[in-house]
Design a protein around this motif. Structure first.
Motif, PDB file in Angstrom:
ATOM      1  N   ASP A   1       0.616  -3.045 -40.173  1.00  0.00           N
ATOM      2  CA  ASP A   1       0.210  -3.013 -41.567  1.00  0.00           C
ATOM      3  C   ASP A   1      -0.081  -1.547 -41.909  1.00  0.00           C
ATOM      4  N   ALA A   2       0.995  -0.718 -41.941  1.00  0.00           N
ATOM      5  CA  ALA A   2       0.805   0.725 -42.105  1.00  0.00           C
ATOM      6  C   ALA A   2       2.014   1.347 -42.799  1.00  0.00           C
ATOM      7  N   ILE A   3       1.788   2.508 -43.394  1.00  0.00           N
ATOM      8  CA  ILE A   3       2.862   3.325 -43.973  1.00  0.00           C
ATOM      9  C   ILE A   3       2.690   4.760 -43.499  1.00  0.00           C
ATOM     10  N   GLU A   4       3.755   5.540 -43.628  1.00  0.00           N
ATOM     11  CA  GLU A   4       3.709   6.973 -43.333  1.00  0.00           C
ATOM     12  C   GLU A   4       4.053   7.735 -44.600  1.00  0.00           C
ATOM     13  N   PHE A   5       3.437   8.927 -44.762  1.00  0.00           N
ATOM     14  CA  PHE A   5       3.651   9.723 -45.965  1.00  0.00           C
ATOM     15  C   PHE A   5       3.370  11.190 -45.682  1.00  0.00           C
ATOM     16  N   MET A   6       3.760  12.060 -46.621  1.00  0.00           N
ATOM     17  CA  MET A   6       3.484  13.508 -46.555  1.00  0.00           C
ATOM     18  C   MET A   6       2.334  13.815 -47.502  1.00  0.00           C
ATOM     19  N   SER A   7       1.514  14.808 -47.140  1.00  0.00           N
ATOM     20  CA  SER A   7       0.429  15.218 -48.025  1.00  0.00           C
ATOM     21  C   SER A   7      -0.006  16.642 -47.686  1.00  0.00           C
ATOM     22  N   ASP A   8      -0.601  17.299 -48.700  1.00  0.00           N
ATOM     23  CA  ASP A   8      -1.200  18.616 -48.468  1.00  0.00           C
ATOM     24  C   ASP A   8      -2.724  18.516 -48.559  1.00  0.00           C
ATOM     25  N   ARG A   9      -3.287  17.413 -48.038  1.00  0.00           N
ATOM     26  CA  ARG A   9      -4.720  17.149 -48.162  1.00  0.00           C
ATOM     27  C   ARG A   9      -5.596  18.107 -47.356  1.00  0.00           C
ATOM     28  N   ASP A  10      -5.081  18.807 -46.354  1.00  0.00           N
ATOM     29  CA  ASP A  10      -5.887  19.777 -45.610  1.00  0.00           C
ATOM     30  C   ASP A  10      -5.976  21.114 -46.341  1.00  0.00           C
ATOM     31  N   THR A  11      -4.829  21.588 -46.825  1.00  0.00           N
ATOM     32  CA  THR A  11      -4.743  22.875 -47.525  1.00  0.00           C
ATOM     33  C   THR A  11      -3.688  22.755 -48.607  1.00  0.00           C
ATOM     34  N   PRO A  12      -4.019  23.066 -49.866  1.00  0.00           N
ATOM     35  CA  PRO A  12      -3.012  22.959 -50.930  1.00  0.00           C
ATOM     36  C   PRO A  12      -1.739  23.741 -50.595  1.00  0.00           C
ATOM     37  N   GLY A  13      -0.589  23.069 -50.742  1.00  0.00           N
ATOM     38  CA  GLY A  13       0.702  23.702 -50.503  1.00  0.00           C
ATOM     39  C   GLY A  13       1.189  23.656 -49.071  1.00  0.00           C
ATOM     40  N   ILE A  14       0.363  23.191 -48.132  1.00  0.00           N
ATOM     41  CA  ILE A  14       0.764  23.073 -46.728  1.00  0.00           C
ATOM     42  C   ILE A  14       0.829  21.585 -46.389  1.00  0.00           C
TER      43      ILE A  14
END
Length: 121
Positions: free
Chosen positions: A49-62
């Motif tokens: 019951d999971a998905i994978e995704f991209m995010s820059d939640r640690d540092t904007p733009g990374i």
């Protein structure tokens, strides 16, 4: 930089004003971008019951890759890039054990259970 590997759930539920249907928003942080695969790739993990995704939640733009549990909303970081590299075109195996993506000019294979990354091209 020591980045957190786990994040608490961010899900928010509300009722659609027009249709009255229940809506669950999976990510709610206004200070980051979260980019799902599922319009171009299947981001749901077979058997989980999971998905994978991209995010820059640690540092904007990374951008980094993440896995979210749909049952409790918990988020786990799968990569730890700290430079503004060009992470793009992620795809995964049906069971979610392997992720393949571009990082700048390299094609990278990520073995999710071990965290091991292999440059394929």
């Amino acid at each position: 930089m020591n980045l957190p590997a786990e994040y608490p759930g961010e899900t928010k539920s509300f009722q659609d004003k027009r249709t009255g249907r229940a809506i669950t928003q999976l990510t709610t942080r206004p200070d980051c971008q979260s980019i799902h695969f599922y319009f171009t790739e299947n981001s749901f993990i077979r058997g989980e019951d999971a998905i994978e995704f991209m995010s820059d939640r640690d540092t904007p733009g990374i951008f980094n890759l993440f896995r979210m549990s749909l049952s409790d909303g918990g988020i786990r970081r799968l990569t730890a890039f700290t430079a503004p590299d060009m992470l793009s075109h992620p795809t995964k195996s049906p069971d979610g054990s392997k992720l393949l993506f571009w990082l700048n000019d390299d094609v990278i294979l990520l073995d999710v259970p071990s965290g091991r990354q292999t440059i394929l091209y």
